[in-house]
Enzyme design. Sequence first.
Site, short mmCIF file in Angstrom:
data_model
loop_
_atom_site.label_atom_id
_atom_site.label_comp_id
_atom_site.label_asym_id
_atom_site.label_seq_id
_atom_site.Cartn_x
_atom_site.Cartn_y
_atom_site.Cartn_z
N PRO A 29 3.99 31.12 24.46
CG PRO A 29 4.78 31.94 26.50
CD PRO A 29 5.02 32.02 25.01
CB CYS A 69 -29.10 17.02 28.22
SG CYS A 69 -30.39 15.80 28.38
N1 LLP Z 1 1.39 28.98 19.04
C1 LLP Z 1 0.67 28.27 18.14
C2 LLP Z 1 0.99 28.41 16.71
C3 LLP Z 1 -0.35 27.42 18.57
O1 LLP Z 1 -1.05 26.73 17.69
C4 LLP Z 1 -0.61 27.32 19.95
C5 LLP Z 1 -1.68 26.46 20.44
C6 LLP Z 1 0.14 28.08 20.84
C7 LLP Z 1 1.15 28.89 20.35
C8 LLP Z 1 -0.08 28.07 22.33
O2 LLP Z 1 0.06 26.80 22.87
P1 LLP Z 1 0.10 26.63 24.48
O3 LLP Z 1 1.34 27.31 24.95
O4 LLP Z 1 -1.12 27.31 25.02
O5 LLP Z 1 0.08 25.17 24.68
N2 LLP Z 1 -7.31 23.32 23.14
C9 LLP Z 1 -6.13 22.56 23.49
C10 LLP Z 1 -4.87 23.29 23.13
C11 LLP Z 1 -4.82 23.75 21.70
C12 LLP Z 1 -3.57 24.50 21.38
C13 LLP Z 1 -3.65 25.11 20.03
N3 LLP Z 1 -2.49 25.85 19.66
C14 LLP Z 1 -6.17 22.26 24.98
O6 LLP Z 1 -7.13 22.64 25.62
O7 LLP Z 1 -5.29 21.59 25.50
#
Ligand code: LLP
Length: 479
Positions: A330, A404
Amino acid sequence: MRAHPAGPRHGEILAPSGAPPLPADTDALHSLSPVVWPLTTARSDGAGLTARSVSIAGVDVRDLAAEFGTPLFVLDEADFRMRAAAFREAYDDPQAPADVFYAGKAFLSATVARWVAEEGLGLDVCSGGELLTAVRAGFPADRIALHGNNKSTDELDLALSSGVGRYVVDSFEEIVRLADAATRHGVVADVLVRVTVGVEAHTHEFIATAHEDQKFGLSLAGGAAEEAVRRIVKLPSLRLLGLHSHIGSQIFDTAGFEVSAHRLVGLAASIRDEHGLEVAELDLGGGMGIAYLDGEDPMTPGDMADLLRSIVVRECAVYGLTLPRLAVEPGRAIVGPSMVTLYEVGTVKEVDLGSGHARHYVSVDGGMSDNIRTALYDADYTVRLVSRVSEAAPVLSRVVGKHCESGDVVVRDCWLPGDLEAGDLLAVAATGAYCRAMASNYNHVPRPAVVSVKDGVAQVVLRRETPDDLLALDAGLTS
Ligand code: LLP
C-alpha cells in the site's frame, strides 16, 4: 465513462463532475470529517470567527503558513504512523505470515523512510532515486523490494551493492541483466516475477478479462510468466522467491484481488508441477483505496487483510500448496490521508453561469504543479477555509491554480464561503499520495515544502525549492 489519458490502469475513473450537495449550514461548510482529514486536525473554538482557525497536531495553520510559506504540504506524523501500524497489525497473523511494503512512489523522503522502518514495514521502490533516498536514510536494504519495468544496469548495481532484498522482474531482458549484474557482484538475487494476471481494478469496478495490452509484467495468459520462471530457475545467480501482481489503484473491494490471487496460485501450482518448486512469496501489490470525499467508505486494512488471507488460504488448499508468505504494497492508503495542502487565496473572480447562477473562481498560489491529479485523473478533493470561519453564504466555487493553463484546477466543484478574500488560507485534504511525488516545475514554479507536525512542533521534511534552485539548472545562467 471517461478514459484515463495515461491508461486506465492507474487512474480513478470518475463520473463527470457536478456540483456537490449544498452544505446544510455554516457548520457543514466548515466541518472536518475524520474520514478525509488527518487524525489530529481540529478547529479551535477560540472567541471570534477569525480565532477559529484549524490546527494539525496542535500547530495552527496560520503559524505554519507564516513560518514556512504556501503552498505547503503538512504531514501529520501520528496519522502516518497510525496507518502504517494498522497495516502491519492487520497482516500480523502467525498462521499466515505476511509482509507489508510501503509503496514509496506515493511519497518518499528520508524522514518517511525512517518512520516506515520504525513501524516495521518494508519498502517498495521503483527507481534509482527512490532507492538512493531509502539507502541514504539508512532503511534496511533487505526489507526493500525493487520494482520497475525498465531498471537500468546502474539501478541494479546500486541495488545489488546495497543488499536489496527482492527484485520484482518485469521482462526477459531484465532477467538476463539482473543475472549478469548479480554474478558481477558475487551474490544470488531473490526475484519475484511480476505477472500480468488479466485483472484491472479501480474503486468499485474490476475487469477480469485478458488485459494484456500494457507495459507492466509478464503475461500469464500468453505464457510469458511461465517462460520467465523457466529462465530464472536455470540461472545460478537468481533464486525464484515468488510471484507478484498489481491490479490497479484506489480499489475499494477485494473482487479484483480474488481473481488475481486465484490466477497467481494457479501459476504457483503449475510451477510446482513443472519444477518441483513451491514459491515462497505471493505479493498482491498495492491499490487499497482511500476516501477523498466525505461519505466514501474504503475498507479498513484489517477487513481487507482478513479477506485477502482467506482467499489465498482457500486457493492454496484447492491446489494442495503450502501457504506462501503473503505481501501487499500500500502507498496511497498510508500516506494519502496523512497530508493536506495549505494554499493562500490570491484572487477571487465571480463568473456568471447564466440562469441566475454564478461560480467563484478562487485562485490559489499553487495548482497543477503541486497537484496534477485533478487535471490528469479528474480526481475529486475536499477543501475548507482553515484560517478562520465565515458566516457568509456558501457559493459554488472552483479552486484553481496560478498556472498558465485553463485545466489548472485543484478542486473542480465545491462550496466555499462567499466572502473569501486574498490572504485567506484553504486546505485541501488527502493530498499525501501522488501530489508532491508528481509535482513539477511547470511555469518555473518552485515545488512546495513538506513539513511534518507532531505534538505542537513542525519540522521540515522536504524544503521548499527556491527560484535559485531552478536557475541553477540553467547552463545559460550558471556558466
Ligand atoms: N505496487 C505497485 C507495483 C504499484 O505499481 C503501485 C502503484 C503500488 C504498489 C502502490 O499503489 P497504491 O497503494 O498507492 O495505490 N499516480 C496515480 C497512481 C499510480 C500508482 C502506480 N503504482 C494516482 O495519482 O492515482
